[in-house]
Design a protein around this motif. Sequence first.
Motif, short mmCIF file in Angstrom:
data_model
loop_
_atom_site.label_atom_id
_atom_site.label_comp_id
_atom_site.label_asym_id
_atom_site.label_seq_id
_atom_site.Cartn_x
_atom_site.Cartn_y
_atom_site.Cartn_z
N LEU A 89 80.00 35.59 50.14
CA LEU A 89 79.13 34.76 50.98
C LEU A 89 78.71 33.44 50.35
CD1 LEU A 89 76.78 37.58 52.34
CD2 LEU A 89 78.64 36.45 53.56
N PHE A 90 78.84 33.33 49.02
CA PHE A 90 78.24 32.17 48.36
C PHE A 90 79.22 31.29 47.57
CE2 PHE A 90 74.93 35.48 48.66
CZ PHE A 90 74.09 34.84 49.55
N GLY A 91 80.49 31.63 47.60
CA GLY A 91 81.50 30.78 46.98
C GLY A 91 81.21 30.44 45.53
N GLU A 92 81.17 29.14 45.22
CA GLU A 92 80.96 28.70 43.84
C GLU A 92 79.53 28.96 43.35
OE1 GLU A 92 82.02 24.60 43.65
OE2 GLU A 92 84.17 24.95 43.97
N SER A 93 78.63 29.27 44.26
CA SER A 93 77.23 29.52 43.89
C SER A 93 76.96 31.00 43.58
CB SER A 93 76.29 29.06 45.02
OG SER A 93 76.45 27.68 45.27
N THR A 94 78.00 31.82 43.65
CA THR A 94 77.83 33.27 43.46
C THR A 94 77.15 33.61 42.14
OG1 THR A 94 79.77 33.75 44.83
CG2 THR A 94 79.01 35.50 43.37
N ALA A 95 77.59 32.99 41.05
CA ALA A 95 77.01 33.27 39.73
C ALA A 95 75.52 32.92 39.69
CB ALA A 95 77.75 32.51 38.64
N GLN A 96 75.14 31.83 40.33
CA GLN A 96 73.74 31.42 40.36
C GLN A 96 72.91 32.41 41.17
OE1 GLN A 96 74.58 27.30 41.81
NE2 GLN A 96 73.17 26.67 40.19
N VAL A 97 73.47 32.89 42.27
CA VAL A 97 72.77 33.87 43.10
C VAL A 97 72.58 35.17 42.31
CG1 VAL A 97 72.87 35.26 45.21
CG2 VAL A 97 73.62 32.87 45.25
N ASN A 98 73.63 35.59 41.60
CA ASN A 98 73.52 36.80 40.77
C ASN A 98 72.38 36.68 39.76
OD1 ASN A 98 75.75 37.93 42.03
ND2 ASN A 98 77.20 37.17 40.51
N GLU A 99 72.36 35.55 39.08
CA GLU A 99 71.33 35.31 38.06
C GLU A 99 69.93 35.35 38.69
OE1 GLU A 99 70.05 31.89 34.77
OE2 GLU A 99 71.97 31.75 35.82
N SER A 100 69.81 34.75 39.87
CA SER A 100 68.53 34.74 40.57
C SER A 100 68.09 36.15 40.97
CB SER A 100 68.64 33.86 41.82
OG SER A 100 67.45 33.90 42.57
N LEU A 101 69.03 36.96 41.44
CA LEU A 101 68.73 38.34 41.84
C LEU A 101 68.27 39.17 40.65
CD1 LEU A 101 71.72 39.04 44.26
CD2 LEU A 101 69.31 38.77 44.89
N ILE A 102 68.96 39.03 39.53
CA ILE A 102 68.62 39.79 38.32
C ILE A 102 67.23 39.38 37.80
CG2 ILE A 102 69.24 40.16 35.89
CD1 ILE A 102 72.21 39.89 36.86
N LYS A 103 66.98 38.09 37.80
CA LYS A 103 65.68 37.59 37.36
C LYS A 103 64.56 38.10 38.26
CE LYS A 103 63.25 33.30 36.19
NZ LYS A 103 63.35 31.80 36.15
N TYR A 104 64.81 38.10 39.57
CA TYR A 104 63.81 38.59 40.52
C TYR A 104 63.53 40.08 40.30
CZ TYR A 104 61.45 39.68 44.91
OH TYR A 104 60.52 40.12 45.83
N ALA A 105 64.58 40.84 40.03
CA ALA A 105 64.43 42.27 39.77
C ALA A 105 63.55 42.50 38.54
CB ALA A 105 65.79 42.93 39.58
N GLU A 106 63.78 41.73 37.50
CA GLU A 106 63.01 41.88 36.26
C GLU A 106 61.55 41.51 36.46
OE1 GLU A 106 65.23 39.45 33.58
OE2 GLU A 106 66.69 41.03 33.10
N GLN A 107 61.30 40.42 37.18
CA GLN A 107 59.93 39.99 37.46
C GLN A 107 59.19 41.03 38.31
OE1 GLN A 107 60.66 36.20 39.33
NE2 GLN A 107 60.50 35.05 37.41
N THR A 108 59.88 41.54 39.33
CA THR A 108 59.27 42.53 40.23
C THR A 108 58.98 43.83 39.48
OG1 THR A 108 60.49 41.58 42.09
CG2 THR A 108 59.56 43.77 42.40
N ALA A 109 59.87 44.20 38.57
CA ALA A 109 59.67 45.42 37.78
C ALA A 109 58.42 45.30 36.92
CB ALA A 109 60.90 45.68 36.91
N ARG A 110 58.23 44.15 36.29
CA ARG A 110 57.05 43.96 35.44
C ARG A 110 55.76 43.97 36.26
NH1 ARG A 110 60.57 40.22 32.93
NH2 ARG A 110 59.59 38.45 34.00
N ALA A 111 55.84 43.49 37.49
CA ALA A 111 54.64 43.43 38.34
C ALA A 111 54.29 44.78 38.96
CB ALA A 111 54.85 42.41 39.45
N THR A 112 55.32 45.60 39.23
CA THR A 112 55.10 46.87 39.94
C THR A 112 55.20 48.11 39.05
OG1 THR A 112 57.44 47.04 40.51
CG2 THR A 112 56.00 45.87 42.07
#
Length: 251
Positions: A89-112
């Motif tokens: 779905l994201f073409g050349e931006s796929t790696a950036q989206v992956n990084e964003s998803l992983i970072k969001y998961a880590e932040q959410t884990a620390r908060a919850t």
Amino acid sequence: MAGSSRTLKLSLLADVSQLSKGLDKGSKEVQGFGGKVADFGKKAAVAFAAAAVAATAFAIKFGKDALVAGEAADSANKRIEQINKSMGLFGESTAQVNESLIKYAEQTARATGVDTNSIKATQAKLLTFKELAATADELGGNFQRTTKAAIDLGAAGFGTAELNAVALGKALNDPIKGISALTRNGITFTESEKDRIRVLVESNKVGEAQNMILKAIETQVGGTAEATANATDRMKVGFTQVQERVGLALL
């Protein structure tokens, strides 16, 4: 004069004798102190040796645990990366989206206080639903909101975040059918909300229909995971994430 000389001699002898006794006593005290210092040194050496052994054992165990944590994190990351790549779905931006998803998961884990890899698994499942996955590159978009909703539902007693992800993914991918499934799972919608969602989907406004569904869920359980998280769970997540970083570096 002879008497004075004798008196002086006796006085000097007494002083010498007293000095000798003082020196002897001082010598014994110095020897005793030296013995105590030596004894302390031996005990300190044993204590430091024991501490060194304990520190080494801890370092070895931490290293092993870090490798295990690193491997688990690596697998969770690669799952997200592969599914996202497969969806295309994201073409050349796929790696950036992956990084964003992983970072969001880590932040959410620390908060919850919810396990980081469990959140990543939730994201991976949500990525398989095309209509929803299309918003994975949006900060605060429906994908992030759905991830949080799945976690909040879990904290509210509606099963695990991963199972909730499947139900939410289906509902948001096909809102008309999905709201019926969510209703069976305890998420309620008014008749007017159902009608409005149907009209939006039929008008090709799936994003707005998704927004209505998410708002309904957020109204009922929004923020539950953070509100019920305790310090111990948050600290555990933080420590595990440190191990993951060390493990990933070692790998």
